[in-house]
Enzyme design. Structure first.
Site, PDB file in Angstrom:
ATOM      1  N   ASP A  66      21.126-170.833  -8.464  1.00 26.62           N
ATOM      2  CA  ASP A  66      21.907-172.064  -8.648  1.00 26.62           C
ATOM      3  C   ASP A  66      23.399-171.764  -8.498  1.00 26.62           C
ATOM      4  O   ASP A  66      24.230-172.671  -8.560  1.00 26.62           O
ATOM      5  CB  ASP A  66      21.569-172.769  -9.970  1.00 26.62           C
ATOM      6  CG  ASP A  66      21.858-171.926 -11.196  1.00 26.62           C
ATOM      7  OD1 ASP A  66      22.326-170.782 -11.043  1.00 26.62           O
ATOM      8  OD2 ASP A  66      21.621-172.415 -12.320  1.00 26.62           O
ATOM      9  N   SER A  67      23.729-170.484  -8.204  1.00 28.44           N
ATOM     10  CA  SER A  67      25.095-170.170  -7.778  1.00 28.44           C
ATOM     11  C   SER A  67      25.417-170.914  -6.481  1.00 28.44           C
ATOM     12  O   SER A  67      26.573-170.938  -6.049  1.00 28.44           O
ATOM     13  CB  SER A  67      25.269-168.653  -7.592  1.00 28.44           C
ATOM     14  OG  SER A  67      24.254-168.134  -6.760  1.00 28.44           O
ATOM     15  N   ASP A 105      15.652-170.839  -8.262  1.00 23.30           N
ATOM     16  CA  ASP A 105      16.175-171.082  -9.612  1.00 23.30           C
ATOM     17  C   ASP A 105      15.786-172.477 -10.087  1.00 23.30           C
ATOM     18  O   ASP A 105      15.844-173.434  -9.308  1.00 23.30           O
ATOM     19  CB  ASP A 105      17.712-171.042  -9.551  1.00 23.30           C
ATOM     20  CG  ASP A 105      18.298-169.996 -10.476  1.00 23.30           C
ATOM     21  OD1 ASP A 105      17.603-169.543 -11.400  1.00 23.30           O
ATOM     22  OD2 ASP A 105      19.468-169.641 -10.263  1.00 23.30           O
ATOM     23  N   LYS A 135      12.965-168.842 -11.314  1.00 23.74           N
ATOM     24  CA  LYS A 135      13.776-168.175 -12.338  1.00 23.74           C
ATOM     25  C   LYS A 135      14.300-169.229 -13.310  1.00 23.74           C
ATOM     26  O   LYS A 135      14.638-170.340 -12.892  1.00 23.74           O
ATOM     27  CB  LYS A 135      14.948-167.434 -11.685  1.00 23.74           C
ATOM     28  CG  LYS A 135      15.910-166.798 -12.702  1.00 23.74           C
ATOM     29  CD  LYS A 135      16.848-165.788 -12.083  1.00 23.74           C
ATOM     30  CE  LYS A 135      18.119-166.359 -11.509  1.00 23.74           C
ATOM     31  NZ  LYS A 135      18.956-167.157 -12.436  1.00 23.74           N
ATOM     32  N   GLU A 137      16.724-169.554 -17.189  1.00 26.29           N
ATOM     33  CA  GLU A 137      17.603-168.867 -18.137  1.00 26.29           C
ATOM     34  C   GLU A 137      17.039-168.958 -19.555  1.00 26.29           C
ATOM     35  O   GLU A 137      16.474-169.972 -19.943  1.00 26.29           O
ATOM     36  CB  GLU A 137      19.013-169.484 -18.093  1.00 26.29           C
ATOM     37  CG  GLU A 137      19.692-169.275 -16.755  1.00 26.29           C
ATOM     38  CD  GLU A 137      21.138-169.775 -16.724  1.00 26.29           C
ATOM     39  OE1 GLU A 137      21.647-170.293 -17.742  1.00 26.29           O
ATOM     40  OE2 GLU A 137      21.769-169.635 -15.649  1.00 26.29           O
ATOM     41  N   GLU A 203      22.690-160.299 -16.975  1.00 27.57           N
ATOM     42  CA  GLU A 203      24.013-160.579 -16.397  1.00 27.57           C
ATOM     43  C   GLU A 203      25.105-160.275 -17.408  1.00 27.57           C
ATOM     44  O   GLU A 203      25.065-160.768 -18.549  1.00 27.57           O
ATOM     45  CB  GLU A 203      24.087-162.048 -15.938  1.00 27.57           C
ATOM     46  CG  GLU A 203      25.452-162.381 -15.344  1.00 27.57           C
ATOM     47  CD  GLU A 203      25.490-163.659 -14.515  1.00 27.57           C
ATOM     48  OE1 GLU A 203      24.432-164.303 -14.326  1.00 27.57           O
ATOM     49  OE2 GLU A 203      26.586-164.011 -14.040  1.00 27.57           O
TER      50      GLU A 203
HETATM   51  O1  KIV Z   1      22.352-168.161  -9.480  1.00 29.84           O
HETATM   52  C1  KIV Z   1      22.480-166.949  -9.233  1.00 29.84           C
HETATM   53  O2  KIV Z   1      22.955-166.533  -8.176  1.00 29.84           O
HETATM   54  C2  KIV Z   1      22.041-166.017 -10.245  1.00 29.84           C
HETATM   55  C3  KIV Z   1      22.367-164.571 -10.033  1.00 29.84           C
HETATM   56  C4  KIV Z   1      23.768-164.325 -10.401  1.00 29.84           C
HETATM   57  C5  KIV Z   1      21.427-163.685 -10.770  1.00 29.84           C
HETATM   58  O3  KIV Z   1      21.466-166.400 -11.220  1.00 29.84           O
END
Ligand code: KIV
Length: 286
Positions: A66-67, A105, A135, A137, A203
């Site tokens: 989600d970056s 994510d 993924k 959190e 992280e």
């Molecule tokens: O969203 C993302 O890119 C991440 C990484 C920094 C692990 O969660």
């Protein structure tokens, strides 16, 4: 008995990273790499073309993080990213790869309501985008979500330490510095493992704590700003390739300067157009 970080040079015929297989990497390959003590890299990607470059380079796991909020969609944080955006870009990354395990994510708001919402959105990423894992959190706080998704047949990667979706409460700072926070992180990591997660991102945590978590889990840890002793390392691709403008975090390493290269190419194109050098005869049809 004190366990040492198990980093051994790998047999390249079995290697996850640089291996010869053409089928997609699975979570079983990831588990086997931990048993062999083999370290591996993960990169983010948000589009098919970039993902195909990483796939051809042998990157075994590609994260549609989600970056994408800050690095691709122009938001200030990851918080506004929606399931529609995540699904669209994850599908593009899956189409651009043949070998990598693609992890999608679950964005903010896609799993916090509870396990049923989490499963619905994880299922959407698997069915509509074709990702091999999701993924999310949180350790203990996302336990029920992780359990239900894994029991339903979808592999889950957990994300602990600095969790950017909580930026409004947490800020961007190193996590786990006090004894209490360190114990909480270890509890969270074990909770994620017990709930069935196949890997844990750590992280922005102190290297010594990341090493301790890595030793105490049988699933792999993937570090970002977590020192050298995690089983794998992840970087945001735009940071890794020097595409990000402005300041990048200290834990990142820049392996190219794409921003400069692309800017120079754009200026050269503009000069050629202004000066009449492009298109030339070889670019022209008669
Ligand atoms: O969203 C993302 O890119 C991440 C990484 C920094 C692990 O969660």
């Amino acid at each position: 008995m004190t366990l040492q970080p198990a980093h051994k040079p790998s047999d390249s015929s079995k290697a996850l990273y640089g291996g010869k297989q053409t089928r997609r990497i699975t979570v079983h390959d990831i588990a086997a790499a931990k048993e062999r003590g083999e370290k591996w890299p993960m990169l983010t990607a948000y589009d098919a073309m970039t993902a195909s470059v990483f796939d051809e380079a042998g990157i075994p796991v590609v994260l549609v993080g989600d970056s994408m909020g800050n690095c691709h969609l122009g938001y200030e944080t990851t918080v506004p990213v929606t399931m529609d955006e995540m699904t669209l870009l994850s599908a593009a990354v899956v189409r651009g790869t043949r070998r990598a395990l693609v992890v999608g994510d679950l964005p903010f708001g896609a799993y916090q309501e509870g396990p049923v919402q989490a499963l619905r959105n994880a299922t959407r990423l698997v069915k509509d985008a074709g990702v091999g894992a999701v993924k999310l959190e949180g350790g203990e706080r996302s336990l029920a979500q992780t359990e239900l998704i894994v029991q339903s047949g979808i592999p889950v990667m957990s994300h602990l330490g600095l969790t950017p979706q909580s930026v409004n409460t947490m800020g961007y700072r190193v996590q786990g510095r006090s004894d209490e926070a360190a114990h909480r992180l270890i509890r969270d990591a074990k909770a994620a493992q017990d709930a069935g997660a196949f890997a844990v991102v750590l992280e922005l945590v102190p290297a010594e704590l990341a090493a301790e978590v890595t030793r105490s889990l049988h699933i792999p840890t993937i570090g970002i700003g977590a020192g050298p002793d995690t089983d794998a390392q992840v970087l945001v691709w735009t940071d890794m390739a020097g595409m990000t403008g402005g300041r990048v975090p200290r834990f990142t390493k820049q392996y190219a300067n794409l921003r400069q290269t692309l800017g120079d190419a754009a200026k050269a194109f503009a000069d050629d157009v202004a000066g009449g050098a492009f298109p030339a005869e070889e670019h022209t049809f008669h």
